[in-house]
Every structure is written in C-alpha cells, then in structure tokens.
Design a protein around this motif. Structure first.
Motif, short mmCIF file in Angstrom:
data_model
loop_
_atom_site.label_atom_id
_atom_site.label_comp_id
_atom_site.label_asym_id
_atom_site.label_seq_id
_atom_site.Cartn_x
_atom_site.Cartn_y
_atom_site.Cartn_z
N ALA A 1 0.66 -0.92 0.43
CA ALA A 1 -0.20 -0.11 -0.40
C ALA A 1 1.04 1.02 -0.18
O ALA A 1 0.59 2.43 -0.08
N ASN A 2 1.92 1.52 0.27
CA ASN A 2 3.23 2.38 0.24
C ASN A 2 4.23 2.86 -0.55
O ASN A 2 4.66 3.54 -0.67
N THR A 3 4.47 1.48 -0.93
CA THR A 3 5.63 1.32 -2.42
C THR A 3 5.21 1.16 -3.66
O THR A 3 4.08 -0.61 -3.69
N ILE A 4 5.41 1.60 -4.01
CA ILE A 4 5.14 1.62 -6.40
C ILE A 4 6.37 1.03 -6.58
O ILE A 4 8.26 1.15 -6.85
N LEU A 5 6.29 -0.02 -7.16
CA LEU A 5 7.57 -1.01 -7.92
C LEU A 5 7.62 -0.14 -9.29
O LEU A 5 6.64 -0.36 -9.94
N TYR B 1 1.03 8.98 0.37
CA TYR B 1 -0.88 9.28 -0.69
C TYR B 1 -0.42 8.13 -2.46
O TYR B 1 0.62 8.71 -2.18
N SER B 2 -1.52 7.40 -2.87
CA SER B 2 -0.91 7.40 -3.99
C SER B 2 -2.51 7.52 -5.03
O SER B 2 -3.99 7.17 -3.67
N ILE B 3 -2.08 7.91 -5.70
CA ILE B 3 -3.96 8.09 -7.30
C ILE B 3 -3.53 7.31 -8.29
O ILE B 3 -2.85 7.57 -8.58
N ILE B 4 -4.65 6.10 -8.28
CA ILE B 4 -4.46 5.86 -9.37
C ILE B 4 -5.52 6.38 -10.63
O ILE B 4 -6.14 6.58 -9.99
N ALA B 5 -5.11 6.68 -11.64
CA ALA B 5 -5.15 7.34 -12.88
C ALA B 5 -4.80 6.63 -14.10
O ALA B 5 -4.27 7.50 -15.53
N SER C 1 -6.81 3.07 2.56
CA SER C 1 -7.31 5.50 3.31
C SER C 1 -6.22 5.90 3.04
O SER C 1 -6.31 6.31 2.76
N ASN C 2 -5.21 4.99 1.39
CA ASN C 2 -4.09 6.50 1.69
C ASN C 2 -3.66 5.85 0.30
O ASN C 2 -3.18 7.04 -0.46
N ILE C 3 -4.59 5.43 -0.45
CA ILE C 3 -4.56 5.15 -1.87
C ILE C 3 -6.30 5.71 -2.15
O ILE C 3 -7.23 5.39 -1.88
N TYR C 4 -6.18 6.80 -3.47
CA TYR C 4 -7.32 7.36 -4.52
C TYR C 4 -7.68 7.08 -5.47
O TYR C 4 -6.26 6.21 -6.33
#
Length: 467
Positions: free
Chosen positions: A120-124, A139-143, A306-309
C-alpha cells in the motif's frame, strides 16, 4: 528509496492535473507514466488528435462544398491524409511537451515505466530497459484511465479491423468505413472520414445514436449526419466480423431478426471503453474492484485502502477528460485538508461532429421517468442572424426547467460551437439559475449564444423574440 508525499500512476488529464495541484499545495509529488510521452489516451490517441483530424477534415469539407457559396473560387482540393496525420502528430507533440514543461515547472518528479503496487505504500516501477526502481508514497492516486473495449468475435488486427487508436493514423482514406457503435468516438471518427470522401456506415445495437444524451439531440444529429452522407443501421446486433484480404465483412441481425451483411475495406470497432487496471498490483495493496472492473471509491474518491485514491476513467462515472481533471484537483485538495466539491450532475458531455452536440444536466427522458413536472423551451439555430451569416443553420438549443420553480434542470444543444457554448449553461446551472434569469441576461449580437437566451425565453413563457 525515494520518499514522496503523493505518487500518481498515470499521466493523463486526471493524473497530470492531480500532480500539478498536489505540487501547488506543497506536496512532494511523483508521477509515473508507462509510455515515453506524457498525456495518456486523451493527449496521445484520444481528445487532442481526434480534434486535430476533425478540424482538418472540416476545412477540406468546406473547401469542397461551401467555399463557392462564400464567393471563394478554388481548384478541386485534394485530401492529403499523410499530411493531415503528420499535422495531428505535431499537435500531439506540442501538447505532450507542454505537459513535460508543467511537470518541470511545478517540480514534479517524473518516472517512466510501468507502476505497480508492491504494497500500500510502495510502488514498483518497471522500466523499458528491464530495470526496476521502488519509491514510497504516503498517498497514491490511481489515474490509469481506460482502453477501447472489443468484441469477442471481432479480432482487432490493427490493419483492417481497428480501434480508435489506429483510426487516427490511417495511411489511406477508406473507401467504405464500417463503424460498429453509434457513440461519441465512432461518430466523430466516422465524420472525419466521411468528410474526406469515404462511404461510412454506422451499425448500432441500440435504436438511436448517442444513446446517453437527450433524445432530441440524437434525432437531430442522425438527421444531419444522414444529410452529410453517413448511413445508419440501428437496432442491429453484430454477430461476426471477418477479414478477407483487403475486404472486411460485418454480419448481424436487424430488429426484425433478419440477417444483414455489410462489406467495406475497414471496420472501426467503437463500442466503448473499459478501465485499465492491468498489471497494477492492486491485489498486493488490497485495493478492491467492482463488478465492472472499476476501482471502488467512496465520495472522497478514496479506495478501501485509506491512503490510496483513484480518479478518472478507472472509477465509476462518465469517461470524460474534464471529469478526470476535476477529480484530480479534488483529491489533491482533499489530501490538503480542504473541502472541495464536484457536482457530477453538471459534468457536460460533448460530441465534436459538425455541428457539435453538447448537453448538461438531466435529459427530458430522465426527468419524465422521474415524474418531474417540467417545461421545455427550444430555439432553432437557423433563426439566428449569426447562423445565416456563417451558413451553419442546423441544430437548436433546448432548455428544460422545473414547471413550478423555473430552475434550469437541463440544457441540450446541437449547432456550431455548441462545445464552447455549453460552459455558459454549466455556469448558470451551477448557480441554480432559472430560465427567466438566463432570458434576462444580455447576450451579444450576433452570436450563436443568442440561441440560449431565446430558448430560455421560450421555456419561461413561450415569448422567444425571433421565432
């Protein structure tokens, strides 16, 4: 490992706008784009390139059909599709470079590669050269937007059986383009090639085109496009698409359950779009999808984590670039502790044919189904001096208001520059204007926008001046 306050996956009109707003609000921001150019579908193979071709083809159409009436004598013009596509590419390049400039200006860190959640907090980030990099984000935003939907019996070969992406870069003008789908994308691209001389047949499963818009717009647009030479086969279910060399064959059944066949040299499959969530590692982060493959979000566009939008085409709602941009700003401001607002009832829809089609608010069909007491006013574009001066006589403006309060509930228009005029209707409705409010506002003369005032007069008390 680099640490960020906000990381956005996808650089389309939702993602890059979210990045800019987040950076403006003081967040350390990163954006991840899998392609080597920014801008997503809209800027690269959607909104911008299609409008470039629409404008080029409209210029050609006018040169062939309308210049003479304006006293302009020219030799028979020739459509150079290669130059049109090259110009389209130039427009796209200028626009995408503008996004790169804005990222640099706002100090947004740009990563090129496929972004996926490790947790949830790490992006590869998987790069094209095979290397990988990890970043962490509070925070991350999926777009990540959407991609064209396909049909199980229509194998897209990107040569003769194509999607909108390939239709934007054809090397020749089709002799007969068959468009499966009578929605926005199919009609816009069908219009491009009809103007350039192609025979165009639109095959639509529903009993009308642009089915999501007001029924009066659907009828008028079909009438206008038929006048331009586009053929329509409505209430027709396609069952097979076959290619034999340079010929394609579409088979199906009409509303009488009779077999139909249409032959052409290209088939454009334009049956909508679906959210792009492939390879995002959503399971690793625990992000849930709905039954249609869209990311589930609450009213704050927050996922179950909660931290991903998530924003734009990847969530519920109309798949529109401006809707995605509004949501990008919305999420950034939510993260900053602000109280932003989006009125989803007032997201305008536009079809960039010529004449253009635009609508905002409820359709007459929706309001009738709700049992709402309404009054309707309309005004034909051909009654305007500006329309007669330009020769753009087709279309009308329709205003629907509450019968008792006179509040405007919907504005629907087809005509020259409708895509620009609809903003006036959105503004009025955002402030809950009545039809009388609009009727009493001064509109410059001569303009196409006078049709809005006249339609409001008609809705108020059937007192349109020029009708």
């Amino acid at each position: 490992m680099s640490q960020f306050d906000v990381a956005i996956i996808g650089s389309g009109p939702g993602g890059y706008v979210a990045a800019i707003r987040a950076a403006q609000l003081g967040f350390k921001t990163a954006i991840i784009e899998k392609y080597s150019v920014m801008g997503g579908t809209c800027l690269n193979v959607g909104c911008i390139p299609s409008k470039a071709l629409l404008d080029s083809s409209e210029h050609f159409h006018n040169a062939v059909h309308n210049f003479d009436s304006h006293g302009i004598k020219i030799q028979s013009p020739v459509a150079d599709i290669e130059r049109m596509v090259a110009r389209k590419n130039e427009v796209v390049e200028q626009t995408t470079k503008g996004i790169e400039f804005l990222m640099d200006k706002n100090k947004v860190t740009v990563y090129t590669g496929m972004g996926s959640f490790k947790d949830a907090n790490t992006i590869l980030i998987s790069k094209q050269d095979g290397s990988t990099e990890e970043i962490q984000a509070k925070y991350s935003i999926i777009a990540t937007g959407s991609k064209p939907s396909t049909l199980p019996f229509a194998q897209i070969d990107k040569e003769r059986i194509i999607t909108s992406t390939e239709a934007l870069s054809l090397k020749e003008i089709p002799k007969h383009l068959i468009v499966i789908g009578g929605g926005v994308i199919g009609l816009e691209l069908g219009s491009v090639y009809r103007r350039l001389g192609s025979d165009v047949t639109v095959v639509e499963y529903m009993d009308k085109i642009i089915p999501g818009m007001d029924g009066a717009l659907s009828k008028e647009l079909q009438k206008v496009l038929k006048k331009q030479g586009i053929k329509f086969m409505l209430s027709t279910a396609v069952s097979a698409v076959e290619r034999n060399g340079e010929e394609v064959l579409v088979k199906g059944k009409d509303k009488k359950d009779q077999e139909i066949e249409v032959k052409g040299d290209y088939v454009l499959v334009s049956v909508g779009r679906k959210p792009y969530t492939d390879q995002l590692g959503l399971d690793n982060a625990g992000v849930e999808l709905d039954e249609r493959g869209r990311v589930k979000v609450n009213t704050q566009l927050q996922t179950n984590i909660s931290n991903i939008y998530a924003i734009g085409d990847v969530v519920a709602g109309p798949m529109l670039a401006h809707k995605a941009s509004e949501e990008g700003v919305f999420v950034a401001e939510v993260l900053a502790g602000q109280k932003p607002h989006i009125n989803y009832d007032l997201i305008p829809g536009v079809v960039y044919t010529w004449p253009e089609v635009a609508g905002v608010g409820k359709t007459q069909e929706q309001l009738t189904a709700e049992g709402r007491a309404i009054k309707v006013g309309s005004f034909p574009m051909r009654a305007l001096g500006r329309s007669r001066a330009s020769g753009d006589l087709d279309g009308f403006v329709k205003i629907i208001a509450d019968e008792k309060t006179d509040e405007v509930l919907g504005v629907h228009m087809i005509g020259a520059r409708a895509a620009d005029m609809i903003a006036a209707a959105v503004t009025a409705m955002e402030f809950r204007a009545s039809a009388e409010d609009i009727a009493r506002m001064s509109h410059a003369h001569p303009t196409f926008a006078e049709a809005i005032k006249e339609a409001a007069l008609d809705a108020t008390a059937k007192i349109a001046i020029h009708m």
